[in-house]
Design an enzyme around this catalytic site. Structure first.
Site, mmCIF file in Angstrom:
data_model
loop_
_atom_site.group_PDB
_atom_site.id
_atom_site.type_symbol
_atom_site.label_atom_id
_atom_site.label_comp_id
_atom_site.label_asym_id
_atom_site.label_seq_id
_atom_site.Cartn_x
_atom_site.Cartn_y
_atom_site.Cartn_z
ATOM 1 N N ASP A 1 -54.242 54.986 -41.296
ATOM 2 C CA ASP A 1 -54.366 54.839 -39.922
ATOM 3 C C ASP A 1 -53.256 55.467 -39.017
ATOM 4 O OD1 ASP A 1 -56.550 53.571 -40.264
ATOM 5 O OD2 ASP A 1 -55.924 51.356 -40.261
ATOM 6 N N ASP B 1 -69.646 51.625 -38.801
ATOM 7 C CA ASP B 1 -68.816 50.270 -38.764
ATOM 8 C C ASP B 1 -69.720 49.369 -38.391
ATOM 9 O OD1 ASP B 1 -66.468 51.730 -39.262
ATOM 10 O OD2 ASP B 1 -65.887 51.690 -36.973
#
Length: 258
Positions: free
Chosen positions: A11, A130
């Protein structure tokens, strides 16, 4: 037989790795390029960069990170986060990304996936899904697509959406369980398997790895073609080589470095 891929995920925010990476060889744990070089040397099959920077101004920083990583590393690189236009995709590919992951833009407009696949080829368009389980106890399992880091419900059924974007030209799906992400309790195998069995393209399992057995389960039970993990690699609990050896010992086809 296609080999199962092991994909560490970084990330990146404002050009820095957000989750700490505890590689002893790293001089600067916050530099994504250094982390990428370490994973490349460790035998990762691919690397995934997810840009979680909110501001559009930081795109130039991400492009610089991608370019420096591509120059230093041989493994394929998937980059996602904030991809909203064909121009965004083109810029990332020109900077050295091999694949680009699309999330919210695909939810808002599935035809964007078709446009991207038409321009750049299915093989480099990944749609990130997601999803959260929305079925209650005793009900048939059902998952809903969420956007904005899991904060915004869309009302879209995850399996239906997976079929839709695959039909539009997505070459791969990155499936993350929002329920499991960061919980270290294993992938949501029901979600991964339901999507993998519903589409004809490779599925990457993501969200919830707590140990090496979870990686095996993602493929053996979740029917994923690749497994993505962050924390177990970043925090030095397991190396990529250990992960691959463990998966190979479980009977999965892996690319093992000599």
């Amino acid at each position: 037989m296609l080999k199962t891929r092991v994909i560490p995920c970084l990330d990146v925010k404002d050009g820095r790795v957000v989750k700490g990476v505890q590689f002893l060889a790293l001089r600067d744990a916050g530099d994504p390029v250094e982390a990428a070089k370490a994973y490349d040397a460790a035998g990762a099959d691919e690397l995934c960069f997810l840009d979680i920077t909110a501001s559009h101004e930081a795109r130039g920083i991400l492009l610089d990170v991608v370019q420096r990583t591509a120059e230093a590393c041989f493994m394929p690189l998937t980059v996602g986060g904030g991809v909203r236009s064909v121009e965004d995709i083109r810029a990332l590919l020109l900077a050295g990304a091999d694949k680009v992951s699309i999330n919210t833009a695909a939810v808002n407009n599935p035809d964007f996936v078709a446009e991207a696949a038409e321009k750049f080829g299915n093989q480099c368009i990944v749609v990130a899904i997601d999803a959260k389980r929305v079925s209650g106890p005793g009900e048939a399992p059902r998952w809903e697509i969420f956007t904005h880091g899991g904060r915004r419900a869309t009302g879209l059924d995850a399996i239906t959406f997976a079929r839709t974007v695959t039909a539009r030209g997505a070459g791969e799906l990155l499936v993350t369980s929002m329920d499991r992400d960061g919980m270290r309790s294993g992938y949501d195998l029901g979600l991964t398997r339901a999507i993998a069995d519903a589409v004809s393209v490779p599925v990457i399992a993501s969200g919830g790895v707590g140990g090496l057995d979870d990686l095996v389960a993602g493929v053996a039970e979740g029917h994923a073609s690749a497994v993505l993990a962050a924390s177990i690699f970043h925090f030095g609990e397991a190396t990529v080589a250990q992960a691959k050896a463990h998966m190979a010992a479980a009977g999965l086809a892996m690319r093992l470095d000599p």
